[in-house]
Scaffold this motif. Sequence first.
Motif, mmCIF file in Angstrom:
data_model
loop_
_atom_site.group_PDB
_atom_site.id
_atom_site.type_symbol
_atom_site.label_atom_id
_atom_site.label_comp_id
_atom_site.label_asym_id
_atom_site.label_seq_id
_atom_site.Cartn_x
_atom_site.Cartn_y
_atom_site.Cartn_z
ATOM 1 N N SER A 1 -2.760 3.501 1.580
ATOM 2 C CA SER A 1 -2.280 4.066 0.322
ATOM 3 C C SER A 1 -2.710 5.520 0.166
ATOM 4 C CB SER A 1 -2.795 3.240 -0.856
ATOM 5 O OG SER A 1 -2.403 3.824 -2.073
ATOM 6 N N GLY B 1 -4.018 -0.823 -3.542
ATOM 7 C CA GLY B 1 -4.090 -1.185 -2.125
ATOM 8 C C GLY B 1 -5.291 -2.056 -1.832
ATOM 9 N N GLY C 1 -4.612 -5.930 -0.868
ATOM 10 C CA GLY C 1 -5.048 -6.309 0.480
ATOM 11 C C GLY C 1 -6.276 -7.190 0.461
ATOM 12 N N PRO D 1 -4.494 3.768 -4.284
ATOM 13 C CA PRO D 1 -5.543 3.148 -3.470
ATOM 14 C C PRO D 1 -6.251 1.961 -4.135
ATOM 15 C CG PRO D 1 -5.621 5.509 -3.180
ATOM 16 C CD PRO D 1 -4.627 5.242 -4.278
ATOM 17 N N GLY E 1 -5.796 -1.535 2.912
ATOM 18 C CA GLY E 1 -4.899 -1.126 1.829
ATOM 19 C C GLY E 1 -5.246 0.228 1.244
ATOM 20 N N ALA F 1 0.829 -1.205 0.000
ATOM 21 C CA ALA F 1 0.000 0.000 0.000
ATOM 22 C C ALA F 1 0.864 1.256 0.000
ATOM 23 C CB ALA F 1 -0.943 0.005 1.204
#
Length: 173
Positions: free
Chosen positions: A93, A57, A61, A54, A89, A49
């Motif tokens: 991020s 992430g 995740g 994002p 995540g 992340a």
Amino acid sequence: MKKKTLTTQEIVLYALGMAVVFVATMYIKIPNALNGYFNLGDGFILLFASIVDPLGGFLIGGLGSALADVAGGYAYYFFPTLIIKGLEGVVVSYLLRKFGEKAKWGAYGLGCVIMVVGYFLAKWYLKGSMAIALTGIPENIFQSGVGYVIAIVALPVVKRCLHQKKLNVQAVK
């Protein structure tokens, strides 16, 4: 709003992240007495992340961890894990992209809180007992703490490698 197209490098990095999180969750685990296990996946969620956007992430995740749940016999945790670890995540991020490396400690801490609280709520719902859900909190705090340390220690090494290879990855500055 302009639609972003993923580059080949981003797709490969997302896939690598999902694979590393999957392996760290599925194969580097320690069973516990409450029908679950500790794993090292959170450390790699926090780490990846730090170097992806994002969306990455969330995918790294959420999917990396949720697929490990399915493969490990915990398929009933697929959706809670997808949301909890994906949110972990995304938040890490986003915060690191917005505030830079100075926010690393707080962003990782918030990611850990999301994981602990998220699994408390998920276990309460899935097991139907707040008492059972409460028993998982110390284990999840320990797991997220180990993950926190992994990310803090590994991020400078990863950043140095990315810089040396001149990869176009926007790691935390």
